[in-house]
Design an enzyme around this catalytic site. Structure first.
Site, PDB file in Angstrom:
ATOM      1  N   HIS A 105       8.120   6.650  -7.839  1.00 59.71           N
ATOM      2  CA  HIS A 105       8.351   7.923  -7.138  1.00 59.71           C
ATOM      3  C   HIS A 105       7.456   8.025  -5.905  1.00 59.71           C
ATOM      4  O   HIS A 105       7.916   8.424  -4.823  1.00 59.71           O
ATOM      5  CB  HIS A 105       8.074   9.088  -8.085  1.00 59.71           C
ATOM      6  CG  HIS A 105       8.150  10.439  -7.415  1.00 59.71           C
ATOM      7  ND1 HIS A 105       9.328  11.136  -7.296  1.00 59.71           N
ATOM      8  CD2 HIS A 105       7.194  11.189  -6.817  1.00 59.71           C
ATOM      9  CE1 HIS A 105       9.098  12.269  -6.655  1.00 59.71           C
ATOM     10  NE2 HIS A 105       7.806  12.330  -6.357  1.00 59.71           N
ATOM     11  N   GLU A 106       6.193   7.664  -6.057  1.00 62.70           N
ATOM     12  CA  GLU A 106       5.279   7.700  -4.911  1.00 62.70           C
ATOM     13  C   GLU A 106       5.686   6.674  -3.863  1.00 62.70           C
ATOM     14  O   GLU A 106       5.536   6.921  -2.664  1.00 62.70           O
ATOM     15  CB  GLU A 106       3.841   7.469  -5.367  1.00 62.70           C
ATOM     16  CG  GLU A 106       3.319   8.507  -6.360  1.00 62.70           C
ATOM     17  CD  GLU A 106       3.526   9.937  -5.889  1.00 62.70           C
ATOM     18  OE1 GLU A 106       3.457  10.182  -4.665  1.00 62.70           O
ATOM     19  OE2 GLU A 106       3.775  10.825  -6.726  1.00 62.70           O
ATOM     20  N   HIS A 109       8.134   8.130  -1.532  1.00 65.04           N
ATOM     21  CA  HIS A 109       7.566   8.861  -0.387  1.00 65.04           C
ATOM     22  C   HIS A 109       7.160   7.907   0.730  1.00 65.04           C
ATOM     23  O   HIS A 109       7.337   8.206   1.916  1.00 65.04           O
ATOM     24  CB  HIS A 109       6.354   9.667  -0.839  1.00 65.04           C
ATOM     25  CG  HIS A 109       6.695  10.839  -1.699  1.00 65.04           C
ATOM     26  ND1 HIS A 109       7.655  11.761  -1.337  1.00 65.04           N
ATOM     27  CD2 HIS A 109       6.202  11.251  -2.898  1.00 65.04           C
ATOM     28  CE1 HIS A 109       7.747  12.689  -2.281  1.00 65.04           C
ATOM     29  NE2 HIS A 109       6.878  12.397  -3.236  1.00 65.04           N
ATOM     30  N   HIS A 113       8.576   7.845   4.528  1.00 65.66           N
ATOM     31  CA  HIS A 113       7.714   7.826   5.707  1.00 65.66           C
ATOM     32  C   HIS A 113       8.094   6.683   6.641  1.00 65.66           C
ATOM     33  O   HIS A 113       8.197   6.863   7.865  1.00 65.66           O
ATOM     34  CB  HIS A 113       6.254   7.688   5.262  1.00 65.66           C
ATOM     35  CG  HIS A 113       5.269   7.854   6.366  1.00 65.66           C
ATOM     36  ND1 HIS A 113       4.000   7.308   6.332  1.00 65.66           N
ATOM     37  CD2 HIS A 113       5.358   8.487   7.563  1.00 65.66           C
ATOM     38  CE1 HIS A 113       3.359   7.618   7.449  1.00 65.66           C
ATOM     39  NE2 HIS A 113       4.148   8.328   8.206  1.00 65.66           N
TER      40      HIS A 113
END
Length: 237
Positions: A105-106, A109, A113
């Protein structure tokens, strides 16, 4: 005496606080329960959260993001300003499907980005505005209430608090999209098998509820402020 002044009467807007508290408690219970359950399920690949994160980043051509261990439980986050993917102790070295899901999940991100995902850029831009708004809004509202309910100060406070609410709303598509990217990456890179991806989806879905709860809580708080203070001068005329 208008009902807006609750010095001697029951404040019916407390119901909004109670609703917000219940929503938050349920969401937190769901995520803790799901993470705890699937933290006991080891992945068949035997990968740790950190290893899975590095594989996902590499497979997406992201070579300028570092993966680091941080203290705490479920304190995982990606920092776009430093390009550091921080994984908590319960995720970094764990081989569970829950840990791998959170790490992925991270990574979602980080991929957002790298791809210039607009909602993430907007959320990042709103961070300082939301922080200032959430901290100073109450100062304006309280001072405005002390100064014979100065509507101008109170309105400024409510507008500043609205910035924090906007941040919570923008956070929703960012988090849901990161989870969708995570599940896709876990399956396409062969990090988890189909049944394991299904289990990870339950963890990420439970985690998503915490963001929904945060947004709902912020909206209810804003609604309460508007009910208590919005247009007070007109009601007292």
């Amino acid at each position: 005496m208008p009902y807006g002044y609750y010095g001697y009467y029951f404040d019916p807007t407390y119901i909004l606080i109670i609703i917000a508290a219940i929503i938050s408690l349920i969401a937190q219970w769901r995520v803790n329960s799901a993470f705890s359950k699937y933290s006991r399920v080891a992945s068949m690949s035997g990968m740790t959260g950190a290893q899975a994160a590095r594989m996902i980043l590499q497979s997406n051509g992201i070579n300028d993001v570092s993966v680091q261990r941080i203290s705490g439980k479920l304190t995982d986050h990606y920092n776009p300003s430093t390009k550091v993917l921080n994984l908590s102790e319960s995720v970094y070295g764990s081989t569970s499907v829950a840990a791998i899901g959170v790490a992925a999940h991270e990574c979602g991100h980080a991929i957002q980005h790298a791809r210039g995902y607009f909602p993430l850029s907007l959320r990042t831009a709103l961070v300082p505005v939301a922080n200032i708004g959430s901290q100073l809004s109450w100062v304006f509202i309280i001072v405005g209430a002390i100064l014979s309910f100065n509507q101008t100060l109170i309105t400024i406070g409510i507008i500043m608090f609205s910035a924090a609410v906007l941040f919570q709303l923008v956070t929703l598509p960012v988090e849901f999209n990161a989870s969708a990217r995570a599940l896709e990456q876990l399956e396409s890179n062969g990090i988890l098998y189909r049944d394991e991806v299904s289990q990870t989806r339950k963890v990420l879905s439970a985690a998503a509820l915490t963001y929904v709860a945060a947004a709902a809580t912020a909206i209810l708080q804003l609604l309460r402020l508007i009910i208590l203070f919005g247009g007070r001068d007109r009601r007292d005329d």
